[in-house]
Design a protein around this motif. Structure first.
Motif, PDB file in Angstrom:
ATOM      1  N   LYS A   1      -0.683   3.887 -11.995  1.00 29.76           N
ATOM      2  CA  LYS A   1      -1.942   3.429 -11.407  1.00 29.76           C
ATOM      3  C   LYS A   1      -1.876   1.915 -11.249  1.00 29.76           C
ATOM      4  O   LYS A   1      -1.119   1.238 -11.949  1.00 29.76           O
ATOM      5  CB  LYS A   1      -3.136   3.845 -12.249  1.00 29.76           C
ATOM      6  CG  LYS A   1      -3.143   3.327 -13.656  1.00 29.76           C
ATOM      7  CD  LYS A   1      -4.318   3.871 -14.429  1.00 29.76           C
ATOM      8  CE  LYS A   1      -4.201   3.423 -15.875  1.00 29.76           C
ATOM      9  NZ  LYS A   1      -5.158   4.063 -16.728  1.00 29.76           N
ATOM     10  N   VAL A   2      -2.681   1.398 -10.343  1.00 24.89           N
ATOM     11  CA  VAL A   2      -2.653  -0.034 -10.047  1.00 24.89           C
ATOM     12  C   VAL A   2      -3.525  -0.759 -11.060  1.00 24.89           C
ATOM     13  O   VAL A   2      -4.716  -0.477 -11.188  1.00 24.89           O
ATOM     14  CB  VAL A   2      -3.147  -0.298  -8.611  1.00 24.89           C
ATOM     15  CG1 VAL A   2      -3.178  -1.785  -8.330  1.00 24.89           C
ATOM     16  CG2 VAL A   2      -2.271   0.407  -7.611  1.00 24.89           C
TER      17      VAL A   2
ATOM     18  N   THR B   1       3.721   5.949  -5.541  1.00 24.93           N
ATOM     19  CA  THR B   1       3.762   6.035  -7.007  1.00 24.93           C
ATOM     20  C   THR B   1       2.445   6.519  -7.607  1.00 24.93           C
ATOM     21  O   THR B   1       2.271   6.424  -8.817  1.00 24.93           O
ATOM     22  CB  THR B   1       4.108   4.661  -7.613  1.00 24.93           C
ATOM     23  OG1 THR B   1       3.125   3.713  -7.210  1.00 24.93           O
ATOM     24  CG2 THR B   1       5.485   4.207  -7.203  1.00 24.93           C
ATOM     25  N   LYS B   2       1.536   7.045  -6.788  1.00 20.12           N
ATOM     26  CA  LYS B   2       0.210   7.374  -7.313  1.00 20.12           C
ATOM     27  C   LYS B   2       0.229   8.490  -8.354  1.00 20.12           C
ATOM     28  O   LYS B   2      -0.663   8.549  -9.193  1.00 20.12           O
ATOM     29  CB  LYS B   2      -0.762   7.701  -6.181  1.00 20.12           C
ATOM     30  CG  LYS B   2      -0.529   9.012  -5.487  1.00 20.12           C
ATOM     31  CD  LYS B   2      -1.577   9.237  -4.428  1.00 20.12           C
ATOM     32  CE  LYS B   2      -1.265  10.524  -3.667  1.00 20.12           C
ATOM     33  NZ  LYS B   2      -2.097  10.674  -2.520  1.00 20.12           N
TER      34      LYS B   2
ATOM     35  N   GLN C   1       2.081   1.755  -3.477  1.00 25.93           N
ATOM     36  CA  GLN C   1       0.974   2.317  -4.254  1.00 25.93           C
ATOM     37  C   GLN C   1       0.826   3.813  -3.981  1.00 25.93           C
ATOM     38  O   GLN C   1       0.648   4.601  -4.908  1.00 25.93           O
ATOM     39  CB  GLN C   1      -0.314   1.574  -3.887  1.00 25.93           C
ATOM     40  CG  GLN C   1      -1.515   1.948  -4.689  1.00 25.93           C
ATOM     41  CD  GLN C   1      -2.719   1.083  -4.309  1.00 25.93           C
ATOM     42  OE1 GLN C   1      -2.575   0.020  -3.732  1.00 25.93           O
ATOM     43  NE2 GLN C   1      -3.890   1.561  -4.642  1.00 25.93           N
ATOM     44  N   GLU C   2       0.931   4.204  -2.720  1.00 24.26           N
ATOM     45  CA  GLU C   2       0.804   5.616  -2.326  1.00 24.26           C
ATOM     46  C   GLU C   2       1.963   6.453  -2.876  1.00 24.26           C
ATOM     47  O   GLU C   2       1.761   7.565  -3.360  1.00 24.26           O
ATOM     48  CB  GLU C   2       0.754   5.717  -0.793  1.00 24.26           C
ATOM     49  CG  GLU C   2       0.448   7.079  -0.266  1.00 24.26           C
ATOM     50  CD  GLU C   2      -0.938   7.577  -0.624  1.00 24.26           C
ATOM     51  OE1 GLU C   2      -1.085   8.807  -0.766  1.00 24.26           O
ATOM     52  OE2 GLU C   2      -1.864   6.754  -0.778  1.00 24.26           O
TER      53      GLU C   2
ATOM     54  N   LEU D   1       1.675  -2.412 -11.444  1.00 23.90           N
ATOM     55  CA  LEU D   1       1.522  -0.983 -11.659  1.00 23.90           C
ATOM     56  C   LEU D   1       1.754  -0.681 -13.143  1.00 23.90           C
ATOM     57  O   LEU D   1       2.635  -1.281 -13.770  1.00 23.90           O
ATOM     58  CB  LEU D   1       2.542  -0.207 -10.840  1.00 23.90           C
ATOM     59  CG  LEU D   1       2.521  -0.400  -9.331  1.00 23.90           C
ATOM     60  CD1 LEU D   1       3.759   0.230  -8.715  1.00 23.90           C
ATOM     61  CD2 LEU D   1       1.276   0.203  -8.736  1.00 23.90           C
TER      62      LEU D   1
ATOM     63  N   MET E   1       1.392  -7.342  -7.057  1.00 25.62           N
ATOM     64  CA  MET E   1       0.630  -6.159  -7.460  1.00 25.62           C
ATOM     65  C   MET E   1       1.265  -5.654  -8.755  1.00 25.62           C
ATOM     66  O   MET E   1       2.489  -5.701  -8.897  1.00 25.62           O
ATOM     67  CB  MET E   1       0.722  -5.105  -6.364  1.00 25.62           C
ATOM     68  CG  MET E   1       0.136  -3.770  -6.718  1.00 25.62           C
ATOM     69  SD  MET E   1       0.146  -2.611  -5.326  1.00 25.62           S
ATOM     70  CE  MET E   1       1.835  -2.134  -5.266  1.00 25.62           C
TER      71      MET E   1
ATOM     72  N   MET F   1       0.840  -1.204   0.000  1.00 23.09           N
ATOM     73  CA  MET F   1       0.000   0.000   0.000  1.00 23.09           C
ATOM     74  C   MET F   1       0.879   1.260   0.000  1.00 23.09           C
ATOM     75  O   MET F   1       0.533   2.266  -0.621  1.00 23.09           O
ATOM     76  CB  MET F   1      -0.936   0.016   1.215  1.00 23.09           C
ATOM     77  CG  MET F   1      -2.049  -0.997   1.138  1.00 23.09           C
ATOM     78  SD  MET F   1      -3.100  -0.692  -0.289  1.00 23.09           S
ATOM     79  CE  MET F   1      -3.151  -2.308  -1.011  1.00 23.09           C
TER      80      MET F   1
ATOM     81  N   GLN G   1      -4.693  -5.265  -8.226  1.00 25.96           N
ATOM     82  CA  GLN G   1      -4.595  -5.046  -6.781  1.00 25.96           C
ATOM     83  C   GLN G   1      -3.782  -6.178  -6.141  1.00 25.96           C
ATOM     84  O   GLN G   1      -3.719  -7.278  -6.677  1.00 25.96           O
ATOM     85  CB  GLN G   1      -5.996  -5.005  -6.152  1.00 25.96           C
ATOM     86  CG  GLN G   1      -6.793  -3.766  -6.499  1.00 25.96           C
ATOM     87  CD  GLN G   1      -6.201  -2.493  -5.924  1.00 25.96           C
ATOM     88  OE1 GLN G   1      -5.562  -2.507  -4.882  1.00 25.96           O
ATOM     89  NE2 GLN G   1      -6.408  -1.387  -6.624  1.00 25.96           N
TER      90      GLN G   1
END
Length: 132
Positions: free
Chosen positions: A113-114, A108-109, A105-106, A129, A127, A102, A117
């Motif tokens: 995008k993911v 590289t936002k 994910q945060e 990306l 996961m 997570m 999931q």
């Protein structure tokens, strides 16, 4: 008229009404079309899938090194598969690995995008990306 000019009569647009024809050298026409198609193929970017492997007990500096690699891969237009690998008793604390994913994910936002999931597959959580 085409034979007198030493050229070929080529139908350019057969679906038009009336059909459109041109006087031109057909060999040269085929060569130019082939050259244009190969140039289009050369400019096309193939998206690779790069993989980053991490563990639940990753330290801050090691995490930063992995994130630089992720940013570089996404900057090059590649997909990135982040794999969290568990060994032994780490399987009892899968939430630690989920927190790290997570955090990835945060971090590289803005640039990614993911696509997939995080999900468990045996002893590893993955996961995917993709660049924005």
């Amino acid at each position: 008229m085409a034979k007198d000019a030493g050229l070929d009569l080529v139908e350019v647009s057969p679906n038009e009404n009336p059909p459109v024809c041109k006087f031109l050298d057909f060999g040269k026409f085929k060569f130019e079309a082939q050259k244009k198609a190969s140039l289009a193929r050369k400019k096309q970017k193939v998206q690779d899938v790069k993989e980053i492997k991490i563990r639940p007990g990753i330290d801050v500096h090691d995490y930063d090194v992995k994130m630089r690699a992720v940013n570089k891969f996404i900057g090059n237009g590649d997909k990135v598969k982040v794999t969290m690998r568990y060994r032994g008793r780490e399987m009892a604390h899968q939430e630690l690995g989920m927190e790290i994913l997570m955090r990835v994910q945060e971090d590289t936002k803005e640039i990614a995008k993911v696509e997939l999931q995080p999900k468990m597959e045996g002893r590893q959580m993955t996961m995917v990306l993709v660049p924005r």
